[in-house]
Design a protein around this motif. Structure first.
Motif, short mmCIF file in Angstrom:
data_model
loop_
_atom_site.label_atom_id
_atom_site.label_comp_id
_atom_site.label_asym_id
_atom_site.label_seq_id
_atom_site.Cartn_x
_atom_site.Cartn_y
_atom_site.Cartn_z
N ALA A 153 24.08 -9.95 -7.37
CA ALA A 153 25.30 -10.96 -7.51
C ALA A 153 26.61 -10.21 -8.27
N TYR A 154 26.38 -8.79 -8.02
CA TYR A 154 27.53 -8.01 -8.53
C TYR A 154 28.69 -8.02 -7.78
N GLU A 155 29.92 -8.56 -8.30
CA GLU A 155 30.93 -9.17 -7.68
C GLU A 155 32.02 -7.59 -7.34
N VAL A 156 31.92 -6.59 -8.15
CA VAL A 156 32.78 -5.59 -7.73
C VAL A 156 32.46 -4.93 -6.40
N GLU A 157 31.05 -4.58 -5.91
CA GLU A 157 30.78 -4.27 -4.72
C GLU A 157 29.47 -5.06 -4.32
N ALA A 158 29.28 -4.69 -3.18
CA ALA A 158 28.12 -5.43 -2.59
C ALA A 158 26.95 -4.30 -2.84
N LEU A 159 25.95 -4.74 -3.71
CA LEU A 159 24.99 -3.86 -4.06
C LEU A 159 23.64 -4.59 -3.60
N MET A 160 22.39 -3.97 -4.15
CA MET A 160 21.06 -4.54 -3.86
C MET A 160 20.14 -3.79 -4.41
N GLY A 161 19.17 -4.29 -5.28
CA GLY A 161 18.31 -3.89 -6.18
C GLY A 161 17.12 -4.09 -5.33
N VAL A 162 16.24 -3.01 -5.05
CA VAL A 162 15.04 -3.15 -4.32
C VAL A 162 13.86 -2.62 -5.17
N MET A 163 12.64 -3.54 -5.40
CA MET A 163 11.43 -3.06 -5.88
C MET A 163 10.81 -2.23 -4.92
N PRO A 164 10.33 -0.96 -5.38
CA PRO A 164 9.49 -0.03 -4.25
C PRO A 164 8.37 -0.79 -3.72
N GLY A 165 7.66 -1.45 -4.61
CA GLY A 165 6.11 -1.97 -4.18
C GLY A 165 6.66 -2.97 -2.92
N VAL A 166 7.67 -4.03 -3.30
CA VAL A 166 8.03 -4.72 -2.14
C VAL A 166 8.60 -4.35 -0.99
N ALA A 167 9.53 -3.17 -1.04
CA ALA A 167 9.97 -2.54 0.05
C ALA A 167 8.86 -1.95 0.83
N LEU A 168 7.95 -1.33 0.21
CA LEU A 168 6.70 -0.72 0.90
C LEU A 168 5.93 -2.04 1.73
N GLY A 169 5.65 -3.00 1.15
CA GLY A 169 5.06 -4.07 1.59
C GLY A 169 5.81 -4.53 2.90
N GLU A 170 7.08 -4.41 3.05
CA GLU A 170 7.87 -4.89 4.23
C GLU A 170 7.87 -4.04 5.10
N LEU A 171 7.41 -2.59 4.72
CA LEU A 171 7.50 -1.48 5.75
C LEU A 171 6.12 -1.51 6.40
N TRP A 172 4.97 -1.72 5.78
CA TRP A 172 3.70 -1.90 5.86
C TRP A 172 3.56 -3.21 7.04
N ALA A 173 4.59 -4.20 6.73
CA ALA A 173 4.13 -5.31 7.64
C ALA A 173 5.05 -4.78 9.02
N VAL A 174 5.80 -4.08 9.06
CA VAL A 174 6.55 -3.60 10.45
C VAL A 174 5.51 -2.63 10.85
N LEU A 175 4.96 -1.73 10.38
CA LEU A 175 4.01 -0.86 10.86
C LEU A 175 2.60 -1.45 11.23
N GLY A 176 2.45 -2.77 10.74
CA GLY A 176 0.98 -3.41 11.03
C GLY A 176 0.84 -3.43 12.25
N MET A 177 1.93 -3.63 13.32
CA MET A 177 1.59 -3.87 14.64
C MET A 177 0.97 -2.59 15.25
N GLY A 178 1.60 -1.40 14.70
CA GLY A 178 1.21 -0.38 15.45
C GLY A 178 -0.30 0.10 14.84
#
Length: 437
Positions: free
Chosen positions: A279-304
């Motif tokens: 919600a930082y107003e000065v610029e558009a930022l994003m905070g990512v939890m490493p474990g959650v991001a890796l979970g999304e990555l494996w969800a994409v690679l799961g089909m392979g």
């Protein structure tokens, strides 16, 4: 029962010239399944252990997986940077313990160059919160006096033959030798511009970690600013070359960085800080939890992964079907043999059990040989995969999923032998003794 087992074993051995290829086929299928499952597990483990102790990765708003891959694994690209003012604002948050800024974009002979602060070597961890250790030397000072100092990963030192005190130069932007070695940099031409006028001195060599750190050259943020004083929009200014010593007279505090690693005072505050960042107003930022991001990555690679497992399962199925075909093909030749067994007192259930046990012997031999081939192959490939791909194969006890695959292959082979066994079961004594034309 013991006599039946002995007869089945000797019968299979007498037909070894035919069954050996079935055993080899089953062994290769088993080895493929066994190795693929271990690779799938260990690749996930290697990725998951590449960063530890980092609660959030903060960067310009994009894809969480993209930010994770670029900032930690140096794969892909991030189109925008975040300002240092935002980094300082993040540092002042009451729940934040430490912030380590990262700046990526340059390279050295295909290896990524990471601009950061000395705090990176204090807070960055891998595996089970294992800290970075120096094999030789020390970390860069992060001051103007030690402006052109570099700390290199173990793979960079080993493959390039670098030692302490070595002088190296960095390439501007992507790969300065026309190849990327799988890093985030897009291939560049051999004539891509470089920073030959500002050489760096290797002051430290990190101990091996099995992570992207081994393939990274680390310098200070101020050093990257010094390299780009005479560069505008990715190109050098004509006649604007600034000598290395003169660069120290300029303001070398960076205005923007690629991302920032964030450690919190308490793990429970992660969602609060993430909301603050998003919600930082000065610029558009994003905070990512490493474990959650890796979970999304494996969800994409799961089909392979599932596709590879499906292909391996099909190979195993073909091997099992070949077992059934071989047994069926030889059944007519064995009808008199089976009739003799019936004549000396063997009942139909003995014939059924005999052929089923033969199939079990063949399947068991194929499965055991496959596991042996897989283990030997992985043991031989482990050093190469560690050095070239950064993947650590764990020569530990088999996974429960590997055992499940072995049981599945064995049961499939056992079921495949039931078809020919059932047919033999139905053969009558008269049919077996009567001549066939």
């Amino acid at each position: 029962m013991n006599s039946l087992l002995s007869i089945a074993r000797h019968s299979a051995w007498n037909r070894r010239s035919t069954l050996v290829w079935v055993v080899v086929s089953l062994a290769l299928a088993t080895a493929l399944l066994w190795t693929l499952e271990r690779l799938r597990h260990d690749i996930r483990s290697s990725f998951s252990q590449s960063v530890s102790g980092v609660d959030l990765i903060v960067g310009a708003r994009s894809s969480p997986v993209q930010l994770m891959l670029f900032s930690v694994f140096h794969i892909g690209s991030v189109p925008q940077s975040m300002s240092m003012d935002s980094v300082r604002a993040l540092t002042q948050h009451r729940s934040v313990s430490w912030v380590v800024p990262l700046s990526l974009g340059d390279s050295h002979r295909g290896y990524p160059v990471l601009g950061t602060t000395p705090a990176y070597f204090q807070h960055f961890a891998y595996g089970d919160k294992q800290p970075l250790n120096l094999q030789q030397g020390a970390v860069f000072a992060g001051t103007l006096d030690g402006l052109y100092e570099a700390v290199i990963g173990s793979e960079v030192a080993r493959k390039m033959g670098y030692a302490l005190g070595q002088s190296i130069t960095l390439g501007h932007g992507m790969d300065d030798h026309g190849h990327s070695h799988g890093h985030s940099h897009a291939p560049a031409s051999p004539a891509s511009p470089s920073h030959d006028d500002k050489p760096f001195k290797v002051v430290g060599i990190l101990a091996p970690t099995g992570t992207p750190v081994d393939r990274t050259v680390h310098v200070s943020l101020q050093a990257l600013e010094a390299l780009h004083l005479e560069w505008v929009a990715g190109a050098p200014l004509p006649g604007g070359q600034i000598p290395a010593d003169q660069a120290r007279k300029f303001n070398l505090e960076p205005q923007a960085v690629t991302a920032a690693l964030v450690g919190l005072k308490t793990r429970a505050a992660v969602f609060n800080v993430q909301r603050f960042v998003n919600a930082y107003e000065v610029e558009a930022l994003m905070g990512v939890m490493p474990g959650v991001a890796l979970g999304e990555l494996w969800a994409v690679l799961g089909m392979g992964e599932n596709a590879l497992l499906a292909v391996s399962a099909l190979v195993a199925l073909v091997s099992v079907v070949s077992l059934m075909a071989v047994v069926l093909a030889g059944l007519n030749e064995r009808r008199r043999e089976l009739a003799v067994l019936r004549a000396v007192g063997a009942g139909p259930r003995h014939v059924l059990g005999l052929l089923t046990l033969e199939g079990a012997w063949v399947t068991c031999a194929g499965v055991l040989l496959g596991v042996l081939l897989a283990q030997v192959g992985m043991a031989l490939a482990t050093p190469w995969m560690q050095q070239e791909l950064g993947i650590r194969l764990q020569m530990s006890a088999p996974l429960h999923t590997q055992w499940a695959l072995l049981v599945a292959v064995f049961l499939a082979g056992l079921l495949a032998s039931l078809g020919p066994a059932w047919r033999a079961y139905r053969l009558s004594l008269a049919d077996g003794l009567s001549p066939h034309v």
